[in-house]
Design an enzyme around this catalytic site. Structure first.
Site, mmCIF file in Angstrom:
data_model
loop_
_atom_site.group_PDB
_atom_site.id
_atom_site.type_symbol
_atom_site.label_atom_id
_atom_site.label_comp_id
_atom_site.label_asym_id
_atom_site.label_seq_id
_atom_site.Cartn_x
_atom_site.Cartn_y
_atom_site.Cartn_z
ATOM 1 N N ARG A 78 -12.912 16.721 -36.202
ATOM 2 C CA ARG A 78 -12.506 16.433 -37.803
ATOM 3 C C ARG A 78 -13.484 16.443 -38.369
ATOM 4 N NH1 ARG A 78 -9.593 10.826 -41.726
ATOM 5 N NH2 ARG A 78 -11.092 9.751 -39.826
ATOM 6 N N LYS A 113 -3.940 10.083 -43.568
ATOM 7 C CA LYS A 113 -3.671 10.231 -45.206
ATOM 8 C C LYS A 113 -4.201 10.932 -46.436
ATOM 9 C CE LYS A 113 -5.341 5.510 -43.860
ATOM 10 N NZ LYS A 113 -6.387 6.123 -42.359
ATOM 11 N N ARG A 141 -17.842 13.877 -40.373
ATOM 12 C CA ARG A 141 -18.914 11.920 -40.896
ATOM 13 C C ARG A 141 -19.633 11.569 -39.675
ATOM 14 N NH1 ARG A 141 -13.126 9.454 -43.030
ATOM 15 N NH2 ARG A 141 -14.460 7.434 -42.116
ATOM 16 N N ARG A 157 -6.830 -2.834 -46.963
ATOM 17 C CA ARG A 157 -6.713 -2.763 -45.753
ATOM 18 C C ARG A 157 -6.874 -4.176 -45.537
ATOM 19 N NH1 ARG A 157 -9.898 2.093 -45.223
ATOM 20 N NH2 ARG A 157 -10.202 2.377 -43.120
ATOM 21 N N ARG A 210 -13.331 0.761 -35.262
ATOM 22 C CA ARG A 210 -11.840 0.949 -36.548
ATOM 23 C C ARG A 210 -10.516 1.189 -36.008
ATOM 24 N NH1 ARG A 210 -14.667 7.062 -37.934
ATOM 25 N NH2 ARG A 210 -12.869 6.681 -39.161
HETATM 26 P P1 ADP Z 1 -7.363 9.438 -42.195
HETATM 27 O O1 ADP Z 1 -7.053 10.288 -43.860
HETATM 28 O O2 ADP Z 1 -5.751 9.462 -42.035
HETATM 29 O O3 ADP Z 1 -7.803 9.077 -41.866
HETATM 30 P P2 ADP Z 1 -6.948 12.924 -41.709
HETATM 31 O O4 ADP Z 1 -6.469 13.317 -42.858
HETATM 32 O O5 ADP Z 1 -8.629 12.737 -41.725
HETATM 33 O O6 ADP Z 1 -6.968 11.148 -41.577
HETATM 34 O O7 ADP Z 1 -6.203 13.581 -40.530
HETATM 35 C C1 ADP Z 1 -7.078 13.148 -39.686
HETATM 36 C C2 ADP Z 1 -7.456 14.838 -38.933
HETATM 37 O O8 ADP Z 1 -6.357 14.866 -37.990
HETATM 38 C C3 ADP Z 1 -8.208 15.956 -39.238
HETATM 39 O O9 ADP Z 1 -8.829 16.080 -38.662
HETATM 40 C C4 ADP Z 1 -6.800 16.578 -39.714
HETATM 41 O O10 ADP Z 1 -6.456 17.798 -39.917
HETATM 42 C C5 ADP Z 1 -6.251 16.238 -38.416
HETATM 43 N N1 ADP Z 1 -4.552 16.047 -38.776
HETATM 44 C C6 ADP Z 1 -3.837 15.347 -40.095
HETATM 45 N N2 ADP Z 1 -2.298 15.088 -39.931
HETATM 46 C C7 ADP Z 1 -2.363 15.596 -38.579
HETATM 47 C C8 ADP Z 1 -1.044 16.210 -37.478
HETATM 48 N N3 ADP Z 1 0.095 15.280 -38.375
HETATM 49 N N4 ADP Z 1 -1.113 16.723 -36.653
HETATM 50 C C9 ADP Z 1 -2.198 16.805 -36.170
HETATM 51 N N5 ADP Z 1 -3.276 17.099 -36.291
HETATM 52 C C10 ADP Z 1 -3.544 16.666 -38.136
HETATM 53 P P1 ADP Z 2 -10.254 6.441 -41.751
HETATM 54 O O1 ADP Z 2 -9.338 6.872 -42.888
HETATM 55 O O2 ADP Z 2 -10.608 7.656 -41.896
HETATM 56 O O3 ADP Z 2 -10.643 4.658 -41.371
HETATM 57 P P2 ADP Z 2 -11.731 5.451 -44.482
HETATM 58 O O4 ADP Z 2 -12.825 6.957 -45.015
HETATM 59 O O5 ADP Z 2 -10.600 5.118 -45.030
HETATM 60 O O6 ADP Z 2 -11.366 6.068 -43.118
HETATM 61 O O7 ADP Z 2 -12.979 4.917 -43.680
HETATM 62 C C1 ADP Z 2 -13.898 5.020 -43.648
HETATM 63 C C2 ADP Z 2 -14.948 3.250 -43.535
HETATM 64 O O8 ADP Z 2 -15.075 3.064 -45.182
HETATM 65 C C3 ADP Z 2 -13.971 2.471 -42.664
HETATM 66 O O9 ADP Z 2 -14.299 2.715 -41.698
HETATM 67 C C4 ADP Z 2 -14.570 1.238 -43.615
HETATM 68 O O10 ADP Z 2 -16.225 1.263 -42.600
HETATM 69 C C5 ADP Z 2 -14.404 1.422 -44.716
HETATM 70 N N1 ADP Z 2 -13.410 1.686 -45.836
HETATM 71 C C6 ADP Z 2 -12.896 2.354 -46.431
HETATM 72 N N2 ADP Z 2 -12.027 2.078 -47.127
HETATM 73 C C7 ADP Z 2 -12.457 -0.273 -47.536
HETATM 74 C C8 ADP Z 2 -11.410 -0.719 -47.271
HETATM 75 N N3 ADP Z 2 -10.211 -0.941 -48.827
HETATM 76 N N4 ADP Z 2 -11.905 -1.763 -47.045
HETATM 77 C C9 ADP Z 2 -12.586 -1.759 -46.488
HETATM 78 N N5 ADP Z 2 -14.032 -1.496 -45.804
HETATM 79 C C10 ADP Z 2 -13.442 0.162 -46.143
#
Ligand code: ADP
Ligand code: ADP
Ligand code: ZN
Length: 215
Positions: free
Chosen positions: A128, A14, A162, A89, A173
């Protein structure tokens, strides 16, 4: 003006895609995760309440999140359109968002789901890291900076990881995603705005698919 939600489990891509769409379409990425991490770092009241919950991999209470988004969405830079990343979420958050947008006379144009297998997610999240300056996202195996230790986007040389990006917390998660967030898929399907994309594809090819959705 386009208003968009990127929906998908932790590690789905995302943030990576949101950054690209931000530049291309002039939209603003609203990441509740980034906002919460900033609050934790600044030691605000919200940050104090959220810190341990985030470290466990559970969801922060809806009232805290909804207040944070309500305040952010009112700011002038958001008026040209937004990409919500990591929000909503829960069903309560989705309903609150509908209410907020209705009040402002705005609407959601697209909800784009990124589908990725759980095992791939654990691998993605564990590898990541991101640029400490601009937040661009990288991966140890799948998406390294073109030049070792230099951010492709801004040229900075500091990176960060992180606290919650470890295999154990990721599983918690993921279970929160399946239990509390997956029910939003039928919610938006019923509104006729859900598009599901293969999040297992290459990063560039996913961006292409998103651009087709956005037109
Ligand atoms: P999210 O915001 O949904 O938690 P991220 O955009 O941070 O996910 O992506 C998670 C990890 O996977 C990052 O290290 C990113 O560089 C990698 N990543 C993102 N998209 C892809 C993909 N299509 N294929 C492989 N790795 C990816
Ligand atoms: P990822 O896409 O890798 O799951 P985020 O950065 O979106 O990570 O979220 C990290 C943490 O922040 C989540 O595991 C949760 O604890 C909290 N969080 C983020 N967004 C929300 C939301 N919309 N509602 C509840 N908790 C949230
Ligand atoms: Zn950078």
């Amino acid at each position: 003006m386009t208003n968009l939600i990127l929906l998908g489990p932790p590690g789905a891509g995302k943030g990576t895609q949101a950054k690209r769409l931000e530049t291309k379409y002039g939209l603003v990425q609203l990441s509740t995760g980034d906002m919460l991490r900033a609050a934790v770092a600044a030691g605000t009241e919200t940050g104090k309440q959220a810190k341990e919950i985030m470290e466990r991999g559970d969801l922060v209470p809806d009232n805290i999140i909804i207040a944070m988004i309500a305040e952010r969405i009112d700011q002038p830079d958001v008026s040209s359109g937004f990409i919500l990343d990591g929000f909503p979420r829960t069903t309560a958050q989705a309903q609150a968002l509908d209410g907020l947008l209705k009040f402002k006379g705005r609407k959601l144009d697209h909800v784009i789901e990124l589908k990725v297998d759980d095992e791939a997610l654990v691998e993605r999240v564990s590898g990541r890291f991101s640029c400490a300056k601009c937040g661009a996202s990288y991966h140890d195996s799948f998406n390294r900076p073109k030049k070792e230790n230099v951010c492709d986007v801004c040229g900075a040389t500091e990176f960060k990881r992180r606290a919650d990006d470890n295999a154990e917390t990721v599983r918690q998660r993921l279970s929160a995603y399946h239990a509390q967030t997956a029910p939003l898929l039928p919610y938006y399907e019923a509104q006729g705005i859900l598009r599901s994309l293969d999040g297992m594809a290459e990063i560039d090819s996913i961006t292409d698919s998103m651009e087709k959705v956005l037109g």
